[in-house]
Design an enzyme around this catalytic site. Structure first.
Site, PDB file in Angstrom:
ATOM      1  N   ASP A  27     -11.139   6.965   0.383  1.00 55.81           N
ATOM      2  CA  ASP A  27      -9.531   6.949   0.355  1.00 55.81           C
ATOM      3  C   ASP A  27      -9.655   6.885   1.833  1.00 55.81           C
ATOM      4  O   ASP A  27     -10.341   7.164   2.763  1.00 55.81           O
ATOM      5  CB  ASP A  27      -9.126   8.516  -0.125  1.00 55.81           C
TER       6      ASP A  27
HETATM    7  C1  BGC Z   1      -4.105   7.622  -0.899  1.00 58.70           C
HETATM    8  C2  BGC Z   1      -4.559   6.737  -1.697  1.00 58.70           C
HETATM    9  C3  BGC Z   1      -4.033   5.407  -1.176  1.00 58.70           C
HETATM   10  C4  BGC Z   1      -4.415   5.246   0.417  1.00 58.70           C
HETATM   11  C5  BGC Z   1      -3.710   3.844   0.772  1.00 58.70           C
HETATM   12  C6  BGC Z   1      -4.249   7.580   0.696  1.00 58.70           C
HETATM   13  O1  BGC Z   1      -3.566   8.362   1.400  1.00 58.70           O
HETATM   14  O2  BGC Z   1      -4.588   9.182  -1.131  1.00 58.70           O
HETATM   15  O3  BGC Z   1      -4.149   6.913  -2.884  1.00 58.70           O
HETATM   16  O4  BGC Z   1      -4.379   4.335  -1.889  1.00 58.70           O
HETATM   17  O5  BGC Z   1      -3.831   6.384   1.050  1.00 58.70           O
HETATM   18  O6  BGC Z   1      -2.532   3.870   1.295  1.00 58.70           O
END
Ligand code: BGC
Length: 973
Positions: free
Chosen positions: A451
């Site tokens: 993530d």
């Molecule tokens: C989120 C993800 C997301 C990523 C990219 C993160 O903060 O938890 O679900 O895909 O950001 O935006």
């Protein structure tokens, strides 16, 4: 503009100026005469108070800013007429403090900067000192649970010079640092003695991906390509790189020499985010409420094609975690509801649909159940770690891993590891979760991506199974992996495996034939760009169908609905109409949480990953999607008012309305009063409650003056209704969830009876918030630097929790009305399964055996294949006993003998193991058939470390909801 001039500088620079560079995201160029005046003002103001910042002026989303600020504090401040959003980072690689600023600046920021400057200087000093104790380029083991070789250092001399220069700060800070672990241990002993029980086992080595099943050709090609790569190239493709040319939320490194262009990764599971030329699909929770697997597939199929046309290779969805453990959880709207089976079926169909065009990245792996403390917080030099989801092995398998299991079996090419810690080890360096569960037990052949900024270590995360770090990395970006292989600190096979998994996935899903990276998504859609219309006109019918099927009618008395050509209607509530503007701010949009007009208190809460103090549920405009990376970009928004006004034209209805007042006047000739309210929710914060007082006041006020009040709630999560549900003047209530861009059109069709509502609740609505017990609110750090969230309820979340505590909900899981009535009959079971004998040798997954998967023909993608074999069917007959066509959702629940201690001590428990949605014409019947897989009758045996079919009597319950099961029988295994 409230900026101090340079002449007003209040303090001299206390350390050597480095340089101040002010750039926009798209330009990344120094300040020049062409820089907008207000940015130049900002530039000189910053110089006036601090000489040590590099300043990026960017119009990026707050979420990404906050996320990138993991190493230090982040703030979001509102003042005067200007909004400031900024984050301060310590860039260890360059030895710079980086300040990212979003939007405008005020004096408030300047004051904060003074404080931040001082703190950061101290923080940097102490960090550097701390790094000296470990080795540069890698974090100390974040939990003490896992140990892996650390990277070699490279900046020792700089460090010594730095320490000499700043010895007056370094020495006291160093002493404090040395004392800190001791103080930390004492604090842990006092407040979280129990936490010592929760540790994550080590599982090494990381299983190597191989060409299992239909991955064989892709692995052959990957071996050929990676075989030609240098270690440097391999290292390069494992990390995110800065990309200023596209709107991709992440871009991986490339290896052009051997023909790998890199990958564009982009959000998310509810549609393409933050760009033009795309549709807003119904959200996960809405599809969960539809209980329609075919619809889930079609949605993903059209959505995937949009990602592809925009040059995206990896769609960052679907979400099957959070699953909805915490009622106030901020991201519950992104997943399909509070049950692993429901998530497993709908998520698997979503993966299949998406992967006809792109790679699906299923997320967030695993036990990622709250936003509060989701990321580490600097906390003025006393870092607070991410919350730890502490859970036992059986709960992991039967609840949190279960949907991922189904999605991996369905062929998901990518898995995103999560922000939280799992039994005290960070998700993206958790060898048990990634090596043991995902790549071992589930035999996952694709790659694991972090993530965004969820990587907290270098070699440690690589050895734990992380394959790609996003959106950038401070751990692998200076060829640390290559160097570690050369020095023997990292096994070469691991780096080769990381690259091979990425390239194999690239080939497996045809990304070698994809469009150029992010080609249809400009970095800033306000700037001139070629418009790429990714929308397929053929998607229109499924978009509307999705919007329709997630509406859940929970109350309908006195034949309030459907409406029958009313002569006079009144419409109330802020949610009935369009927001007053829908234009992007650079690359972010309204309907994303960053733009809903949060107050300063809420914003501060967000910045610290804490629950927002005030409910931001109420906002102007029909809510069609939740906030954060799960938001999407509607091509248009069909509002309830617009759709009803069109009906008024057809029917000759007179409409009165008030979308502003909470105490609106009601015209007495109104045959019905429609009240539209909503319940907002977003990534980054958990909700402060399950209802908001303003909306409840509005409903009660209308009901006091109108005896046919119909309430529609666009809810991004559980919404309590007990403040007014028993009011006899409230005749109908619809949970309208998050329908996407056709919200108004869909609700009008339901209100007027063109279509019977067919949604069912994918979660439990309690009578009062306290009925959720410990699962109402996110767990808090409570002063600890290591927040502990003990999942002591085991598998008993949501309806299982209500069953276990014998609490009567207001509306149970699976509940929902239609305009029709159904009767159930003819339950039959045909099961052919044997219990797993006690002495049978079952596959055991431990450190050394995960790599033996290729030799085991019983293992395929998804792990033990026999778990997915059918062991029989259960059938029933449903009759539509009314003159109205409607869809019924028949649900199968099983009572599994033995099972978890919490299950066996709870005779009322049952688990969803089948559902089928059938449209039945008036006075006709339909047969529903539930296929049972071995997995559906198995429990996880902790001692044997295997799925086991228990012997005994299995209770079978078929019906309309978890509490309304007119058909019951049993079978014995
Ligand atoms: C989120 C993800 C997301 C990523 C990219 C993160 O903060 O938890 O679900 O895909 O950001 O935006």
């Amino acid at each position: 503009m409230l900026l101090p001039s340079v002449a007003q500088r209040t303090q001299p620079c206390s350390y050597n100026p480095v340089h101040v560079l002010l750039v926009t995201r798209s330009e990344r160029a120094p300040v020049s005469s062409s820089t907008p005046q207000h940015i130049r003002d900002l530039h000189s103001s910053l110089v006036s108070v601090c000489c040590h910042f590099i300043v990026y002026f960017r119009s990026d989303s707050v979420s990404s800013v906050v996320q990138r600020s993991r190493s230090s504090s982040s703030r979001y401040v509102q003042g005067g007429q200007y909004e400031i959003q900024y984050a301060v980072h310590d860039d260890r690689r360059k030895g710079e403090v980086v300040l990212e600023v979003v939007a405008e600046v005020t004096r408030l920021l300047i004051n904060d900067l003074k404080v931040a400057t001082t703190k950061h200087q101290q923080q940097r000093t102490s960090d550097t000192q701390r790094k000296g104790l470990y080795m540069d380029g890698d974090e100390p083991a974040s939990t003490g649970n896992e140990k892996a070789p650390l990277l070699e250092g490279s900046k020792g001399s700089k460090l010594i010079a730095f320490c000499r220069r700043h010895k007056r700060i370094v020495i006291p800070v160093g002493i404090m640092i040395l004392l800190l672990p001791l103080l930390g241990l004492l604090a842990l002993r006092n407040h979280h003695a129990h936490a010592m029980n929760w540790t994550s086992p080590l599982v090494y080595p990381s299983p190597q991906g191989y060409g299992i099943g239909d991955w064989s050709a892709a692995y052959d090609k990957a071996h050929a390509m990676v075989g030609n790569m240098s270690l440097e190239e391999m290292n390069n493709i494992t990390l995110g790189v800065v990309d200023t040319t596209s709107g991709c939320v992440g871009v991986s490194g490339s290896a052009p020499r051997v023909g790998f262009p890199g990958l564009c990764l982009h959000d998310a599971g509810n549609g393409v985010r933050n760009t033009d030329g795309v549709n807003a699909y119904a959200s996960g929770i809405h599809i969960g409420a539809s209980w329609n697997a075919t619809l889930a597939y079609e949605r993903a199929q059209f959505m995937g094609a949009e990602f592809k046309r925009k040059g995206v290779n990896v769609a960052l969805g679907p979400v099957v975690g959070p699953i909805g453990r915490v009622a106030e959880g901020g991201r519950a709207f992104e997943g399909f509801g509070a049950d692993p089976f429901l998530n497993g079926v709908l998520g698997a169909r979503s993966v299949i649909g998406l992967q006809e065009s792109v790679i699906a990245s299923i997320k967030h792996f695993v036990a990622n159940e709250q936003e509060t403390n989701r990321n580490p917080i600097a906390n003025d030099g006393n870092p607070i770690l991410s919350s730890s989801s502490n859970l036992d092995d059986q709960t992991m398998h039967e609840l949190y891993l279960a949907p991922f299991h189904d999605l991996v079996f369905a062929g998901a090419g990518c898995v995103m590891c999560s922000y939280n810690r799992i039994n005290n080890t960070y998700g993206c360096e958790n060898s048990k979760a990634i090596n043991g569960l995902l790549k071992g037990e589930l035999n996952f052949p694709g790659f694991v991506v972090s993530d965004w900024v969820a990587q907290h270590s270098g070699i440690e995360s690589a050895n734990a199974g992380l394959d790609m770090a996003m959106p950038t990395t401070g751990f692998w970006n200076e060829l640390q992996l290559q160097k570690a292989v050369n020095s023997g600190a990292l096994n070469r096979t691991r780096l080769v495996d990381m690259a091979t998994r990425i390239i194999a996935t690239f080939y497996q899903f045809g990304q070698d034939k994809a469009l150029p990276l992010g080609v249809g998504m400009p970095a800033n859609i306000l700037l001139p760009h070629n418009y790429t219309d990714a929308k397929d006109p053929a998607a229109k019918s499924t978009l509307l169908q999705q919007a329709l099927e997630g509406h859940v009618l929970v109350k309908n008395v006195n034949n309030a609905l459907p409406l029958r050509k009313p002569k006079v209607l009144s419409i109330f509530g802020y949610d009935a109409i369009q927001q007053t503007s829908f234009v992007p701010n650079g690359n972010t949009f309204p309907q994303s949480w960053e733009a809903i007009g949060l107050g300063i208190q809420q914003s501060m809460g967000i910045a610290s990953n804490a629950p927002v103090p005030d409910p931001p549920q109420t906002q102007n405009g029909t809510l069609v999607v939740g906030g954060g990376s799960g938001s999407n970009t509607p091509a248009y928004i069909s509002t309830p008012y617009d759709a009803i006004a069109a009906r008024a034209y057809d029917d000759g209805t007179g409409i009165f309305f008030d979308f502003v007042s909470t105490e609106p006047a009601v015209v007495s000739s109104s045959e019905a009063c429609l009240v539209f309210i909503n319940e907002y929710s977003s990534e980054v914060w958990d909700r402060p409650g399950l209802a908001d007082a303003d909306s409840d006041t509005l409903v009660n006020n209308v009901a006091s003056a109108c005896n046919n009040t119909i309430v529609v709630i666009h809810n991004a999560g559980i919404r309590l209704v007990d403040a007014w549900i028993d009011n006899p003047n409230i005749t109908a209530v619809i949970f309208a969830h998050l329908p996407g861009q056709d919200a108004g059109r869909a609700v009008a069709q339901i209100l007027y009876g063109d279509v019977s509502p067919s949604g069912r609740l994918p979660y439990t609505v309690a009578r009062q918030a306290s009925d959720y017990g410990n699962l109402l609110s996110p767990c808090q750090a409570d002063g600890s630097s290591s927040p502990q969230c003990d999942f002591t309820e085991g598998v008993n979340i949501d309806y299982r929790g209500f069953l276990a505590s014998n609490t009567t909900p207001r509306y149970e899981f699976g509940y929902g009305l239609t305009y029709s009535t159904f009767s159930y009959s003819g339950l039959q079971t045909s099961i052919n399964a044997t219990a797993t004998p006690d002495d049978e040798v079952v596959p055991v997954y431990t450190n050394d055996t995960t790599n033996s998967n290729p030799d085991n023909p019983a293992i395929g993608v998804g792990g033990l294949l026999s778990l997915f074999e059918s062991i029989g069917t259960i059938t029933a007959t449903i009759a539509n006993t009314s003159p109205v066509a409607a869809a019924e959702v028949a649900q199968l629940y099983l009572q599994i003998p033995g099972g978890t201690p919490s299950n066996s001590s709870n005779p009322r428990t049952r688990v969803l193991r089948g559902f089928e949605k059938v449209l039945i014409q008036p006075n006709e019947t339909a047969e529903v058939s539930f296929n049972l897989r071995r997995k559906d009758v198995s429990t996880w045996n902790v001692t044997r470390q295997a799925w086991v079919v228990p012997s005994g009597e299995f209770g079978v319950m078929v019906g309309k909801s978890v509490l309304d099961t007119p058909l019951t029988t049993s079978f014995t295994i």
